[in-house]
Design an enzyme around this catalytic site. Structure first.
Site, short mmCIF file in Angstrom:
data_model
loop_
_atom_site.label_atom_id
_atom_site.label_comp_id
_atom_site.label_asym_id
_atom_site.label_seq_id
_atom_site.Cartn_x
_atom_site.Cartn_y
_atom_site.Cartn_z
N GLY A 99 0.79 -1.25 0.21
CA GLY A 99 0.02 0.00 -0.08
C GLY A 99 0.83 1.29 0.06
O GLY A 99 1.96 1.37 -0.48
N SER A 100 0.22 2.37 0.61
CA SER A 100 0.64 3.75 0.31
C SER A 100 2.12 3.94 0.87
O SER A 100 2.62 4.97 0.87
CB SER A 100 -0.12 4.69 1.07
OG SER A 100 -1.42 4.63 0.30
N SER A 101 2.51 2.93 1.83
CA SER A 101 3.89 3.09 2.47
C SER A 101 5.06 3.53 1.61
O SER A 101 6.17 3.81 1.81
CB SER A 101 4.31 1.91 3.37
OG SER A 101 3.60 1.79 4.49
N VAL A 102 4.74 2.83 0.11
CA VAL A 102 5.96 3.01 -0.99
C VAL A 102 5.68 4.01 -1.62
O VAL A 102 6.69 4.40 -2.55
CB VAL A 102 5.75 1.68 -1.76
CG1 VAL A 102 5.77 0.28 -0.98
CG2 VAL A 102 4.53 1.81 -2.64
N LYS A 103 5.12 5.10 -1.33
CA LYS A 103 4.81 6.42 -2.00
C LYS A 103 6.18 7.28 -2.01
O LYS A 103 6.18 8.03 -2.92
CB LYS A 103 3.31 7.02 -1.50
CG LYS A 103 2.23 6.72 -1.96
CD LYS A 103 1.01 7.25 -1.50
CE LYS A 103 -0.33 6.63 -1.87
NZ LYS A 103 -1.55 7.28 -1.29
#
Length: 703
Positions: free
Chosen positions: A390-394
């Site tokens: 999810g968004s942790s890699v943004k």
């Protein structure tokens, strides 16, 4: 012819010929004996007195393991042991007699006695009956080379009946069990007969009767012990037993490196990865043999215990984090609608060195003995299992946008639902209006990442129209993600590391999913390496589980001198402009420290001033129960990455909780675990700074 004249008798002449021939033969024999004695006598005398030298290796205890604070983690517990050394001229009958004597002195478990063992022993005990099992015709075939001697033995074994072997008493079975150990060893190499539960009485009795049992000896063996019980056991690895020896799949590899078949070796993970260091140097003993008897023993080189490992792990912190995971898993399970939730992971890493401080993983599992569900160690899942994060890699997406020129620091997009041709609207959790790169990270804007990915792929967004994205964009983004450690091996010093899974489809919408961490899968360790790269300003460091290699402990059990220190290893540098990584870092800081940040509720106001990025991934369950469902079950993965302090990072972390809930209600287990873990880290640091921890004193004494 005159009457009465006697005929000549020919017999004396024949006797003379015979005597002459006998004289010639005896003369030849005497001459030959003379030649043997006079000419070759010294040679034959030397042959009789000739000795042979045979070198044998005696195993030594393995090296120990300590945590970063020098607390013992894996040790060797000395145990009384009884061994047997087979000599070249030892006959089977003599071995049986020795086994019979030893069986009266010790208790030997007979569970491992096999049917072939019993048959083999019966043949030895009943040679005449065993001979009768082979026909003359079969023996003739051996002479005619139609059969080999080993074929006759196989026929004997096949013809020993169940009735024959049922006659063995309990005492005889013990003899067989001991003989089995005798026969499994190598000539002149001690093999273990018994090293578990050898009582003081057994040890003394055997010592008193050694003269009656050639080859038998008493010694001290060792067994691996784990000071923290099951904590991190799956990562520490396993060592083969003395009975198991070298695993069959690695037999050729080890034999080529001067091992013997019954040597104990590391079977998995740290024990296996550092086998060359932990194994030590065997004692090399030269046995001088004459006529098959050992007449002298010389020690060529003294043995040395294996070198010790100082791990990067803080075991006190590891246990605290494991307790946090267990508590939060139970709390989340109690809320309901979490029937697929069974695990959670936390990695803590020093972003400046790559040292892994904590590698925690807990998993619900069924106890094979009791049938009850219990929490088990699953630290290995940090490197062997992968999930959509999810968004942790943004942070990687924004930086990739900078590197490719798709966006610049301060670029803004209007966050509103994107209407793609033939697909559901792609949107953030709520419309955010115009957002910049930093705000997009703070509020976790999906649309900002979508627009960045479209630009990276050379596409154009027009409502209800195809995006026209270049398919090479998938490789471009993945290559840039790899610079952070996402989707590639981290290089950690453990075997069997997973790289995760890459989606194979290249539809436009899937590139947008990739940009928000909902397409490819990554491991918790990769996530920790990724956030460490952001924390330290752009250097991807190789994670390490071993901090130092030390020479063996001395007699007083004090830690030996440093043999080798593991230096930080930079795998790659992002190589971009300083402002690029600073923008990502600022976005992460605002996530944790400013109102409106997705983790502000948990980290706002903390004295350690964290930076973080939350993640929620819509995924499909692919765990151990997936075969129970006819179709993939939609589920939610929750993640969190971060570091602290934000302006001088000393610790980076990743939290991964897969399959948390299905549908609603939502849960913040990832943020709770992250907050409690960081609290525990800094409280423990404060406690040690006040001198309340003996561990720090141990560290200071070695510096």
């Amino acid at each position: 012819m005159a009457k009465g004249k006697k005929k000549k008798n020919p017999i004396p002449f024949r006797l003379n010929i015979m005597f002459f021939l006998i004289f010639i033969l005896f003369s030849s024999l005497i001459i030959r004996l003379g030649i043997v004695q006079i000419v070759y006598g010294d040679d034959y005398l030397r042959e009789v007195d000739r000795t042979e030298n045979d070198v044998a290796n005696t195993p030594v205890p393995r090296g120990k393991m300590y945590d970063r604070n020098l607390n013992p983690v894996v040790d060797n517990e000395p145990r009384n042991a009884i061994t047997y050394t087979k000599y070249p001229n030892t006959k089977m009958a003599d071995m049986v007699k020795t086994a019979q004597v030893l069986a009266t002195l010790i208790e030997k478990d007979t569970k491992k006695v096999t049917l072939p063992d019993k048959k083999d022993f019966w043949i030895l005990k009943h040679p005449k009956e065993a001979e009768a099992l082979i026909t003359k015709a079969e023996r003739k075939k051996v002479v005619e080379t139609k059969l080999e001697q080993k074929d006759l033995y196989k026929l004997q074994m096949d013809r020993v009946t169940e009735e024959n072997i049922q006659e063995f008493t309990k005492d005889e079975l013990e003899v067989i069990a001991i003989f089995r150990e005798f026969n499994s060893g190598y000539a002149l190499t001690p093999s273990i007969v018994k090293n578990k539960d050898v009582t003081t009485k057994e040890y003394a009795r055997v010592s008193e009767h050694l003269d009656e049992m050639p080859g038998v000896d008493v010694t001290t063996d060792w067994e691996r012990t784990y000071k923290y019980d099951e904590t991190l056991r799956s990562v520490l690895g396993k060592v083969s037993s003395s009975e198991e020896g070298i695993p069959s799949e690695n037999i050729d590899f080890y034999l080529a490196r001067d091992y013997t078949r019954n040597d104990r070796v590391g079977k998995s993970y740290i024990e296996k990865q550092y086998e060359d260091v932990l194994r030590g140097q065997k004692t090399r003993v030269e046995n001088v043999l004459s006529k098959g008897e050992v007449i002298k023993t010389n020690t060529l080189t003294e043995g040395q215990s294996g070198k010790d490992l100082v791990l990067t792990i803080d075991m006190e912190l590891q246990q605290k984090v494991e307790a946090i995971i267990e508590s939060e898993l139970r709390r989340a399970k109690a809320r309901g609608n979490t029937y697929l939730l069974d695990r959670a992971f936390v990695v803590l890493m020093d972003p400046n060195t790559g040292e892994v401080l904590t590698m925690a993983g807990r998993q619900y599992g069924r106890n094979s003995e009791t049938g009850l569900t219990e929490m088990k160690d699953f630290a290995l899942g940090n490197i062997t299992t992968s999930y959509t994060m999810g968004s942790s890699v943004k942070g990687a997406t924004v930086y990739t946008g900078f590197q490719t020129g798709a966006i610049s620091p301060g670029t803004a997009f209007h966050d509103h639902p994107l209407l793609l041709a033939g697909a559901k609207p792609k949107k953030s959790y709520s419309p955010l209006g115009y957002v910049t790169d930093v705000t997009a990270l703070k509020k976790s804007s999906n649309v900002y990442m979508f627009m960045t990915a479209i630009r990276i792929g050379g596409g154009h967004y027009i409502p209800h129209r195809p995006l026209g994205i270049n398919k090479e964009a998938f490789s471009v983004m993945r290559n840039h993600y790899a610079q952070f450690g996402l989707g590639v091996r981290t290089g950690i010093d453990l075997p069997n590391e997973s790289v995760g899974f890459k989606g194979v489809d290249t539809k436009d919408g899937l590139l947008l999913d990739l940009s928000i961490g909902q397409y490819d899968t990554y491991t918790p360790m990769q996530l920790a390496q990724y956030v460490s790269t952001i924390a330290n300003g752009g250097k991807r460091l190789e994670p390490r589980m071993v901090r130092e290699i030390r020479n063996p402990s001395n007699e007083h059990n004090e830690l030996g001198s440093v043999f080798k220190t593991m230096s930080p290893k930079v795998l790659n540098d992002l190589g971009g402009k300083d402002v690029w990584i600073q923008r990502v870092q600022e976005g992460f800081r605002q996530v944790a420290q400013e109102p409106g940040g997705t983790a502000y509720k948990y980290f706002g106001g903390k004295s350690y001033r964290a930076a973080a990025k939350t993640g929620t991934a819509e995924a499909f369950y692919d765990g151990p129960r997936r075969n129970q469902y006819s179709e993939p079950v939609p589920t939610i993965n929750l993640t969190l990455v971060g570091y602290a302090p934000h302006n001088n990072p000393e610790v980076a972390f990743s939290v991964v909780v897969p399959w948390v809930y299905q549908g609603k209600p939502a849960d913040d287990i990832n943020k709770r675990i992250g907050e409690l873990t960081m609290d525990a880290y800094f409280k423990l640091k404060e406690k040690r700074a006040k001198g309340e921890s003996n561990a720090d004193k141990a560290v200071e004494s070695t510096q």
